[in-house]
Design a protein around this motif. Structure first.
Motif, PDB file in Angstrom:
ATOM      1  N   LEU A 384      98.541  68.086 -70.340  1.00 29.53           N
ATOM      2  CA  LEU A 384      99.076  68.004 -68.977  1.00 29.53           C
ATOM      3  C   LEU A 384      99.083  69.383 -68.320  1.00 29.53           C
ATOM      4  O   LEU A 384      98.697  69.522 -67.151  1.00 29.53           O
ATOM      5  N   ALA A 385      99.508  70.399 -69.050  1.00 34.03           N
ATOM      6  CA  ALA A 385      99.519  71.750 -68.484  1.00 34.03           C
ATOM      7  C   ALA A 385      98.104  72.206 -68.113  1.00 34.03           C
ATOM      8  O   ALA A 385      97.893  72.848 -67.081  1.00 34.03           O
ATOM      9  N   ARG A 386      97.117  71.878 -68.955  1.00 28.86           N
ATOM     10  CA  ARG A 386      95.730  72.246 -68.651  1.00 28.86           C
ATOM     11  C   ARG A 386      95.258  71.559 -67.376  1.00 28.86           C
ATOM     12  O   ARG A 386      94.621  72.193 -66.510  1.00 28.86           O
ATOM     13  N   ILE A 387      95.569  70.271 -67.214  1.00 31.72           N
ATOM     14  CA  ILE A 387      95.145  69.543 -66.011  1.00 31.72           C
ATOM     15  C   ILE A 387      95.858  70.090 -64.786  1.00 31.72           C
ATOM     16  O   ILE A 387      95.252  70.228 -63.709  1.00 31.72           O
ATOM     17  N   GLN A 388      97.146  70.403 -64.933  1.00 31.05           N
ATOM     18  CA  GLN A 388      97.892  70.947 -63.793  1.00 31.05           C
ATOM     19  C   GLN A 388      97.278  72.257 -63.316  1.00 31.05           C
ATOM     20  O   GLN A 388      97.171  72.501 -62.106  1.00 31.05           O
ATOM     21  N   ARG A 389      96.863  73.100 -64.242  1.00 32.36           N
ATOM     22  CA  ARG A 389      96.229  74.364 -63.839  1.00 32.36           C
ATOM     23  C   ARG A 389      94.884  74.112 -63.170  1.00 32.36           C
ATOM     24  O   ARG A 389      94.555  74.740 -62.153  1.00 32.36           O
ATOM     25  N   ARG A 390      94.112  73.193 -63.727  1.00 29.79           N
ATOM     26  CA  ARG A 390      92.779  72.930 -63.168  1.00 29.79           C
ATOM     27  C   ARG A 390      92.874  72.327 -61.770  1.00 29.79           C
ATOM     28  O   ARG A 390      92.067  72.654 -60.886  1.00 29.79           O
ATOM     29  N   LEU A 391      93.837  71.449 -61.540  1.00 32.29           N
ATOM     30  CA  LEU A 391      93.986  70.790 -60.237  1.00 32.29           C
ATOM     31  C   LEU A 391      94.893  71.563 -59.288  1.00 32.29           C
ATOM     32  O   LEU A 391      95.151  71.103 -58.173  1.00 32.29           O
ATOM     33  N   ARG A 392      95.403  72.714 -59.752  1.00 30.31           N
ATOM     34  CA  ARG A 392      96.290  73.547 -58.931  1.00 30.31           C
ATOM     35  C   ARG A 392      97.500  72.737 -58.451  1.00 30.31           C
ATOM     36  O   ARG A 392      97.859  72.755 -57.277  1.00 30.31           O
ATOM     37  N   LEU A 393      98.121  72.054 -59.388  1.00 29.08           N
ATOM     38  CA  LEU A 393      99.348  71.304 -59.123  1.00 29.08           C
ATOM     39  C   LEU A 393     100.459  71.916 -59.965  1.00 29.08           C
ATOM     40  O   LEU A 393     100.738  71.475 -61.079  1.00 29.08           O
ATOM     41  N   LYS A 394     101.071  72.948 -59.460  1.00 29.17           N
ATOM     42  CA  LYS A 394     102.091  73.655 -60.216  1.00 29.17           C
ATOM     43  C   LYS A 394     103.421  72.907 -60.124  1.00 29.17           C
ATOM     44  O   LYS A 394     103.854  72.540 -59.028  1.00 29.17           O
ATOM     45  N   PRO A 395     104.087  72.660 -61.252  1.00 35.71           N
ATOM     46  CA  PRO A 395     105.412  72.020 -61.193  1.00 35.71           C
ATOM     47  C   PRO A 395     106.402  72.910 -60.454  1.00 35.71           C
ATOM     48  O   PRO A 395     106.459  74.121 -60.685  1.00 35.71           O
ATOM     49  N   GLU A 396     107.162  72.312 -59.551  1.00 40.26           N
ATOM     50  CA  GLU A 396     108.148  73.049 -58.765  1.00 40.26           C
ATOM     51  C   GLU A 396     109.443  72.264 -58.728  1.00 40.26           C
ATOM     52  O   GLU A 396     109.451  71.031 -58.706  1.00 40.26           O
ATOM     53  N   ALA A 397     110.561  73.014 -58.721  1.00 39.84           N
ATOM     54  CA  ALA A 397     111.871  72.357 -58.690  1.00 39.84           C
ATOM     55  C   ALA A 397     112.177  71.792 -57.313  1.00 39.84           C
ATOM     56  O   ALA A 397     112.858  70.779 -57.192  1.00 39.84           O
ATOM     57  N   ALA A 398     111.686  72.445 -56.264  1.00 42.33           N
ATOM     58  CA  ALA A 398     111.935  71.964 -54.903  1.00 42.33           C
ATOM     59  C   ALA A 398     111.016  70.788 -54.587  1.00 42.33           C
ATOM     60  O   ALA A 398     109.840  70.782 -54.959  1.00 42.33           O
ATOM     61  N   GLU A 399     111.561  69.806 -53.893  1.00 39.32           N
ATOM     62  CA  GLU A 399     110.748  68.648 -53.519  1.00 39.32           C
ATOM     63  C   GLU A 399     109.747  69.043 -52.442  1.00 39.32           C
ATOM     64  O   GLU A 399     110.071  69.758 -51.507  1.00 39.32           O
ATOM     65  N   ARG A 400     108.508  68.574 -52.588  1.00 38.67           N
ATOM     66  CA  ARG A 400     107.497  68.847 -51.575  1.00 38.67           C
ATOM     67  C   ARG A 400     106.617  67.622 -51.385  1.00 38.67           C
ATOM     68  O   ARG A 400     106.506  66.770 -52.268  1.00 38.67           O
ATOM     69  N   GLN A 401     106.037  67.542 -50.206  1.00 35.97           N
ATOM     70  CA  GLN A 401     105.157  66.424 -49.858  1.00 35.97           C
ATOM     71  C   GLN A 401     103.715  66.815 -50.113  1.00 35.97           C
ATOM     72  O   GLN A 401     103.286  67.924 -49.780  1.00 35.97           O
ATOM     73  N   LEU A 402     102.983  65.898 -50.736  1.00 32.17           N
ATOM     74  CA  LEU A 402     101.573  66.140 -51.045  1.00 32.17           C
ATOM     75  C   LEU A 402     100.734  65.045 -50.401  1.00 32.17           C
ATOM     76  O   LEU A 402     100.917  63.860 -50.688  1.00 32.17           O
ATOM     77  N   GLU A 413      91.260  63.191 -58.197  1.00 31.41           N
ATOM     78  CA  GLU A 413      91.731  63.487 -59.552  1.00 31.41           C
ATOM     79  C   GLU A 413      93.238  63.678 -59.571  1.00 31.41           C
ATOM     80  O   GLU A 413      93.926  63.261 -60.518  1.00 31.41           O
ATOM     81  N   ARG A 414      93.774  64.320 -58.542  1.00 35.38           N
ATOM     82  CA  ARG A 414      95.231  64.473 -58.467  1.00 35.38           C
ATOM     83  C   ARG A 414      95.915  63.116 -58.398  1.00 35.38           C
ATOM     84  O   ARG A 414      96.939  62.887 -59.054  1.00 35.38           O
ATOM     85  N   SER A 415      95.346  62.224 -57.611  1.00 31.66           N
ATOM     86  CA  SER A 415      95.916  60.885 -57.505  1.00 31.66           C
ATOM     87  C   SER A 415      95.904  60.176 -58.855  1.00 31.66           C
ATOM     88  O   SER A 415      96.900  59.565 -59.264  1.00 31.66           O
ATOM     89  N   ARG A 416      94.784  60.257 -59.558  1.00 30.93           N
ATOM     90  CA  ARG A 416      94.703  59.597 -60.862  1.00 30.93           C
ATOM     91  C   ARG A 416      95.726  60.179 -61.835  1.00 30.93           C
ATOM     92  O   ARG A 416      96.355  59.443 -62.600  1.00 30.93           O
ATOM     93  N   LEU A 417      95.903  61.502 -61.812  1.00 37.76           N
ATOM     94  CA  LEU A 417      96.874  62.125 -62.711  1.00 37.76           C
ATOM     95  C   LEU A 417      98.283  61.618 -62.430  1.00 37.76           C
ATOM     96  O   LEU A 417      99.024  61.249 -63.350  1.00 37.76           O
ATOM     97  N   LEU A 418      98.670  61.606 -61.157  1.00 39.48           N
ATOM     98  CA  LEU A 418     100.025  61.185 -60.812  1.00 39.48           C
ATOM     99  C   LEU A 418     100.262  59.719 -61.155  1.00 39.48           C
ATOM    100  O   LEU A 418     101.346  59.342 -61.629  1.00 39.48           O
ATOM    101  N   HIS A 419      99.251  58.872 -60.931  1.00 35.15           N
ATOM    102  CA  HIS A 419      99.395  57.460 -61.291  1.00 35.15           C
ATOM    103  C   HIS A 419      99.464  57.282 -62.810  1.00 35.15           C
ATOM    104  O   HIS A 419     100.215  56.424 -63.304  1.00 35.15           O
ATOM    105  N   ARG A 420      98.704  58.066 -63.559  1.00 32.42           N
ATOM    106  CA  ARG A 420      98.766  57.969 -65.022  1.00 32.42           C
ATOM    107  C   ARG A 420     100.128  58.397 -65.538  1.00 32.42           C
ATOM    108  O   ARG A 420     100.685  57.783 -66.457  1.00 32.42           O
ATOM    109  N   LEU A 421     100.680  59.456 -64.950  1.00 33.99           N
ATOM    110  CA  LEU A 421     102.002  59.901 -65.383  1.00 33.99           C
ATOM    111  C   LEU A 421     103.066  58.858 -65.056  1.00 33.99           C
ATOM    112  O   LEU A 421     103.997  58.636 -65.847  1.00 33.99           O
ATOM    113  N   ARG A 422     102.956  58.213 -63.904  1.00 28.20           N
ATOM    114  CA  ARG A 422     103.915  57.154 -63.578  1.00 28.20           C
ATOM    115  C   ARG A 422     103.815  56.006 -64.570  1.00 28.20           C
ATOM    116  O   ARG A 422     104.827  55.424 -64.973  1.00 28.20           O
TER     117      ARG A 422
END
Length: 785
Positions: A384-402, A413-422
């Motif tokens: 997961l950390a490798r994919i987050q770095r590749r897709l430039r999706l850094k985990p953040e404590a503050a809520e943000r809209q994407l 790819e970002r969409s697929r990652l988020l759906h897989r995690l859900r």
């Protein structure tokens, strides 16, 4: 804080308040003075190998030690540490001076096993408070001392006696000694304070202290909660301590560092040993001098960023007011309550609305820590950390809209990652309503990383070593074990959204089997819309959905056969539910196209036949009959004259008022567009008006709730227009009353001049042809050629 004489034999006991910046500064000063040979810290001993990672450059608090059972990752506990935590300061001091640092609390292996035996999962626990959950009634040592000192707020008392007192003046151990005396008196009064598990923990700590003394002599410093110091000071027979620990259950446990947040340090988050204002405490610890001035400057910067008029003069005046309030209240320094009152009065004009922003962003804060890549992690976490770095999706404590555009490879790819995690139960992102286009190629997400998600990732590691394989395995297992048809269709939708083509064959096979055996029309009706949505998602993502289209078409056909019999003999609640099913199936049939559903045209004709059947059967509830007529009318399969005839029959005097009201609810209720139909077709409005005015008085109270529910869904403009039409009499042609007066807002026909006036604006907005092109496309008479 508590402690003992530095010259006396025995360990140096430094009793602290967890996450107290004053305690942290005092611990650092005491360690610099004593220069011990080993530092013992309240925490799980399994984490000893992880201590060197605290010296890594990319380790940034707040962080937490995470312990979880190897065979059951969901059974876990946290030991959070902030940059201003005394335990973290002790660890860093030891690493900087080459001194061994060790944890001495009860091992996590015992703690997690005891939680299992007691039948509840452990909550996030404080550093040094172990993963031991708070009992229902337990002595609050700080609260008791604050009450004895005449304070009604333990936080305020602690700030006055510790946080706002200078450190480094005189004996650095003296403050620990003073608080040890207070805690000793308190424990003589309260015993173990209501938690017998403290006795076991303190027995283990004494054993570890004895072992360190045998190895290092008197050069032992202990950093622990002030509550435990008296028990560690007076000692206990070695045999008695061993007896307390004998036979404790244990489980195999893994530990690692995980990022933590200031928000999760706050008491409001449900974290038992937390603090009210982690952001404020961090400021007190980091500010080299003039903490009040620096804090109010930060507040001013935040408010300016939110477009509030805050000047340097406001900061100066707020500082003066805070210091004046502190002097009036007898406090050594302006604390959080004084600065908050000053901000409210000077910078917020007495309003608590901007003050809430200050509390959320600064007093609590959204700081998210970081841990080094060398920290132990389950393979799924590393992937997961490798994919987050590749897709430039850094985990953040503050809520943000994407916002995602699925036509772009990275966003897809970002969409697929988020759906897989859900699908794996890792709720990092939640779907949101898009602020832009509503097309199927757009997705909007709300992202917020919480520390508990690290546990969810570890728990999901049982499904696989990568996000893709884990999501695939869970989808396949979920399809086989799903209880209902709608659960399998939901999984099929998830598989397409997440791009899990490997799981689709299994899911589709189970879906086809369940659909063939399920005879409940309600289940079929709930399943069909999800399948149709999946077909649309497949189109956007370029997925082969031929098998899904075949199942959807078969499901729709079975609904057409089974729906009319299923609508007979329903009570009011069941009829409302069936109307919703009819709406859902109608929308699904409308979305199916020739490419996704063979025989689509035939299916639409069959569905219209079903609606005609429902509209004509007296055994079908009125709300379903009315909705069937409306759907036929909207789809162009029913003429307005025929719709008016059916309404006239449904609202005739021979129909019970309750049944007639239900028919009206089905025909023009349930959505805001029902009123527009009455506005544009005054014949229908006249029929409704005549029926309503003719309802007998004794039946009117029975139909009134249905009627109110029907018309309350209309927008204000629609309700006003319907009222105007009723006032002048629906059915009066051309908007002219019997006296020849034209009702404002109504005319014999459309006003073409006013309609033409909007065409230039529409061309500008839609990018249509210009005036020259328009003239070229019109004939001599101005008509379109």
């Amino acid at each position: 804080m508590s402690g003992g004489d530095a010259d006396a034999a025995g360990p140096l006991l430094l009793g602290v308040r967890h996450h107290g910046p004053g305690s942290a500064r005092a611990v650092r000063a005491a360690l610099e003075e004593a220069r011990p040979g080993v530092v013992l810290i309240e925490g799980p001993p399994e984490a000893d190998p992880l201590i060197p990672l605290a010296a890594e450059e990319d380790m940034r608090p707040p962080v937490a030690l995470l312990a979880h059972a190897v065979d059951e990752p969901g059974r876990s506990a946290f030991w959070p540490l902030a940059g201003f935590s005394p335990e973290w300061v002790a660890i860093r001091w030891a690493l900087e001076h080459g001194v061994p640092a060790r944890f001495i609390d009860l091992p996590a292996a015992h703690t997690l096993a005891r939680e299992e035996d007691e039948g509840h999962a452990p909550p996030a626990a404080a550093a040094g408070e172990g993963a031991v959950p708070e009992p229902r009634v337990r002595t609050d040592p700080l609260g008791a001392l604050a009450e004895a000192a005449g304070y009604d707020d333990a936080e305020r008392w602690w700030e006055d006696v510790v946080e706002h007192r200078g450190v480094g003046k005189g004996d650095p151990v003296a403050p620990f000694t003073a608080l040890e005396e207070a805690m000793t008196a308190l424990r003589e009064e309260c015993g173990d304070g209501g938690d017998e598990r403290d006795l076991v923990r303190e027995a283990h700590m004494r054993l570890r202290i004895r072992a360190a003394q045998r190895e290092f002599g008197d050069g032992v410093a202990v950093v622990c909660g002030a509550w435990h110091v008296p028990a560690l000071r007076r000692g206990n027979p070695l045999a008695a301590d061993r007896a307390l620990l004998k036979g404790l259950p244990k489980v195999k446990t893994d530990m690692t560092w995980v990022p933590w947040t200031h928000r999760r340090l706050s008491r409001a988050s449900g974290y038992g040993a937390g603090i009210d204002s982690p952001g404020w405490y961090r400021h007190l610890f980091d500010a080299p001098d003039r903490p009040v001035e620096r804090w109010l400057t930060e507040v001013a910067g935040l408010l300016r960023a939110e477009d509030r008029m805050v000047s340097s003069a406001h900061v100066i005046e707020a500082v003066r007011l805070a210091e004046t309030l502190a002097a009036m209240r007898g406090r050594p320094l302006a604390g959080l309550s004084e600065t908050t009152d000053a901000v409210r009065a000077v910078m917020c004009d007495g309003s608590d609305v901007p003050l809430a922003l200050v509390r959320d962003r600064l007093v609590v804060g959204d700081v998210l820590g970081e841990v080094p890549a060398a920290a132990p992690a389950v393979p799924l976490q590393r992937d997961l950390a490798r994919i987050q770095r590749r897709l430039r999706l850094k985990p953040e404590a503050a809520e943000r809209q994407l916002e995602l555009d699925l036509r772009k490879d990275t966003d897809a790819e970002r969409s697929r990652l988020l759906h897989r995690l859900r699908l794996l139960g890792v709720g990092w992102g939640e779907p949101a309503v898009s602020r832009g286009s509503t097309g199927t190629f757009r997705e909007s997400w709300r992202l917020r990383w919480e520390p508990e998600l690290s546990v969810r990732v570890a728990e999901a590691g049982v499904w696989g070593t990568t996000v893709h394989t884990a999501a695939t395995a869970k989808a396949e297992t979920g399809a086989v074990t799903a209880r209902g048809l709608d659960g399998v269709t939901g999984l099929a939708e998830h598989c397409l959204l997440a791009g899990l083509t490997g799981a689709l064959p299994t899911v589709m096979r189970v879906l086809a089997d369940r659909a063939a055996l399920d005879t409940d029309v309600g289940h079929l009706a709930r399943a069909l819309p999800a399948l149709v949505r999946s077909l649309r998602y497949g189109d956007v993502r370029g997925t082969d959905t031929a098998a899904l289209a075949e199942v959807a078409a078969g499901l729709a056909g079975r609904i057409c056969v089974g729906l009319p019999p299923a609508c007979a003999g329903l009570d009011a609640d069941a009829a409302e539910e069936m109307r919703d099913h009819v709406d859902a199936v109608h929308g699904a049939v409308g979305l199916l196209d020739d490419a996704s559903a063979p025989g689509h045209g035939t299916l639409r004709v069959r569905w219209q036949t079903v609606l005609r059947t429902l509209s004509a059967r007296d055994t079908v509830p009125g709300v379903v009959r009315g909705r069937s007529v409306r759907l036929l009318l909207d789809g162009g399969a029913l003429a307005r004259d025929e719709a008016a005839r059916l309404m006239g029959l449904a609202l005739s005097r021979g129909t019970p008022p309750a049944d007639a009201a239900a028919w009206v609810e089905g025909f023009v209720g349930g959505a805001s567009d029902g009123g527009l139909l009455l506005v544009h077709d005054e014949r229908l409005l006249a029929l409704v008006d005549a029926w309503l005015t003719g309802v007998p008085a004794e039946a009117f109270t029975e139909v009134l709730p249905l009627v109110r529910r029907t018309f309350s869904a209309y927008g204000p403009g629609v309700r006003r227009t319907v009222g105007e039409l009723v006032r002048r009499g629906p059915g009066a042609r051309a908007g002219v009353t019997g006296t020849g007066r034209v009702t404002p807002g109504f005319a014999p026909g459309p006003d073409t001049a006013r309609a033409d006036a909007v065409l230039p604006v529409l061309r500008l907005l839609l990018g249509g042809p210009g005036e020259e092109d328009e003239r070229a496309n019109t004939g001599p008479a101005g008509e379109a050629g």
